[in-house]
Design a protein around this motif. Structure first.
Motif, short mmCIF file in Angstrom:
data_model
loop_
_atom_site.label_atom_id
_atom_site.label_comp_id
_atom_site.label_asym_id
_atom_site.label_seq_id
_atom_site.Cartn_x
_atom_site.Cartn_y
_atom_site.Cartn_z
N LYS B 76 44.56 16.11 -33.02
CA LYS B 76 45.30 17.08 -32.21
C LYS B 76 44.57 18.41 -32.13
N VAL B 79 41.18 18.24 -30.26
CA VAL B 79 41.35 18.09 -28.82
C VAL B 79 41.79 19.39 -28.18
N LEU B 80 42.78 20.03 -28.81
CA LEU B 80 43.29 21.27 -28.23
C LEU B 80 42.21 22.35 -28.16
N VAL B 83 39.70 22.03 -25.00
CA VAL B 83 40.11 22.04 -23.60
C VAL B 83 39.47 23.20 -22.88
N HIS B 84 38.73 22.91 -21.85
CA HIS B 84 38.17 23.98 -21.01
C HIS B 84 38.56 23.73 -19.58
N THR B 85 37.61 23.31 -18.76
CA THR B 85 38.04 22.98 -17.40
C THR B 85 38.31 21.48 -17.34
N ALA B 86 39.26 21.13 -16.52
CA ALA B 86 39.64 19.73 -16.42
C ALA B 86 38.51 18.91 -15.82
N SER B 87 38.28 17.76 -16.40
CA SER B 87 37.26 16.88 -15.83
C SER B 87 37.91 15.78 -15.02
N LEU B 88 39.23 15.68 -15.15
CA LEU B 88 39.96 14.66 -14.41
C LEU B 88 40.90 15.38 -13.47
N LYS B 89 40.63 15.25 -12.17
CA LYS B 89 41.48 15.97 -11.22
C LYS B 89 41.90 15.01 -10.11
N GLU B 110 35.05 15.04 -12.64
CA GLU B 110 34.12 16.08 -12.28
C GLU B 110 33.51 16.60 -13.56
N THR B 113 33.28 14.90 -19.40
CA THR B 113 34.40 15.08 -20.32
C THR B 113 33.80 15.48 -21.64
N ARG B 131 40.88 7.20 -25.32
CA ARG B 131 40.56 7.94 -24.10
C ARG B 131 40.60 7.01 -22.89
#
Lengths: 129, 252
Positions: B76, B79-80, B83-89, B110, B113, B131
């Protein structure tokens, strides 16, 4: 013409989450999480300390942001703000109710399916056990 | 579509309006039917999709529990932190179905990950599996989001189309039909009045002619009679005219 609401073509939109910790962590692992420069996130972890107000605000924020196309919400959380979820009627962002570990998916409470309950007379989806 | 006729008058005739109202009504009904068919199909897909979503979430949840177990419960935080920019959009497009623009979502990745789970001592494989499970879940969820949005959009479109069908059927057409039959009625009435007037005049003329014929005959008779009986011609005529005047009163 018949479709007044123009759905904008979006090339890049986020998936937001309002769910319990395990679910959120799982999705973050998959790469859904986003934190921007202002430390604004696209997820809210709901635990025993989260207030209904916080959930309401997160819901309102996620549904008005233009860069969010989908909002995943645990069904038990949705039940806490059922009135907000049911009165939400925009097609985008799409609100999806998902199950969580302790609360398996229950079609009877799904806001979308309950809208069409009347279409099914004898074979009611919502009443399947 | 012509709304102008050949004499440059810009008001379309009522009959033409009725014709296009009828055609529009039929077309809109067809559209409504086509949309309803799509609607039901989508609904079926949503129902089955939601069920498989339930299954997939369960699987993913198990895989996370496994990973947590193996990795020692530290997942947990790691992972937290990562987190930066989403790679799954997702991206959205519009699809034209029976004249209605329906939205469609697609997920895409994008960038990389963040595989920076170096904070985890063990459990790399389980984490990887986890994942993968969640990415699969996203796939199903995005598909479901597409269906749901299309569903809501179709619902609106069907309601609007049906409103128009009903408006044409219950308001526009009856009004046009009533106006048309009123006008026809008035025209018929005028025609009847004319016809009646014509007949009346013909009647008068006929009676005039008959009157004159009758008086001509009496005149003849009076002449004959007076010459036979020796009555003066004038008094014979006077007698006749007195009698005729009384008759005229009766006739009219």
């Amino acid at each position: 013409m018949a479709n007044r609401v123009q759905i904008p073509t979006n090339n890049s939109a986020l998936i937001a989450m309002i769910a319990d910790e395990d679910t959120v962590v799982g999705f973050l692992l998959a790469g859904v999480g986003n934190v921007d420069l202002r430390r604004k996130t696209n997820y809210l972890i709901v635990d025993s300390k989260t207030t209904v107000k916080q959930i309401e605000e997160a819901f309102k924020e996620f549904t008005t942001r233009t860069d969010i196309a989908v909002v995943l919400i645990s069904q038990y959380v949705a039940n806490m703000v059922r009135f907000l979820v049911d009165s939400y009627n925009k097609p985008i962002p799409a609100i999806l109710e998902i199950p969580s570990k302790n609360h398996p998916y229950d079609p009877a409470h799904d806001s979308i399916l309950s809208r069409v309950k009347h279409l099914f007379s004898t074979e009611s989806v919502a009443s399947r056990h | 579509m012509h709304l102008f006729n050949n004499h440059g008058n810009s008001f379309p005739s009522l009959l033409f309006l009725l014709k296009i109202a009828t055609r529009g009504h039929a077309l809109l009904k067809k559209k409504s039917d086509a949309l309803t068919v799509q609607f039901r199909q989508i609904l079926k897909k949503i129902v089955s999709s939601k069920e498989s979503m339930g299954e997939i979430m369960k699987t993913s949840s198990f895989s996370l529990t496994e990973a947590k177990y193996v990795a020692g419960g530290n997942i947990k935080h790691v992972v937290l932190e990562n987190v930066h920019t989403a790679s799954l959009k997702v991206r959205s497009r519009q699809e034209n179905v029976a004249g209605v623009k329906l939205p469609k979502f697609e997920y895409f990745t994008e960038g990389e990950t963040k595989n920076d789970l170096t904070g985890l001592a063990r459990g790399g494989q389980q984490v990887q599996q986890c994942r993968v499970a969640y990415v699969k879940a996203i796939e199903v969820l995005v598909e479901l989001a597409s269906l749901q949005t299309s569903f809501l959009t179709l619902d609106e479109a069907i309601k609007t189309t049906n409103r128009r069908v009903n408006a044409l059927e219950n308001v526009v057409k009856p009004r046009l039909e009533n106006t048309i039959s009123y006008i026809k009625g008035e025209l018929d009435e005028l025609e009847r009045e004319d016809f009646f007037r014509l007949k009346k005049i013909q009647g008068y003329k006929k009676r005039e002619i008959e009157k004159q014929l009758a008086s001509a005959k009496e005149f003849e008779f009076a002449e004959k009679d007076s010459s036979q009986k020796g009555i003066s011609r004038n008094s014979a005529h006077n007698l006749l005219s007195a009698g005729r005047e009384k008759d005229e009163d009766i006739i009219f």
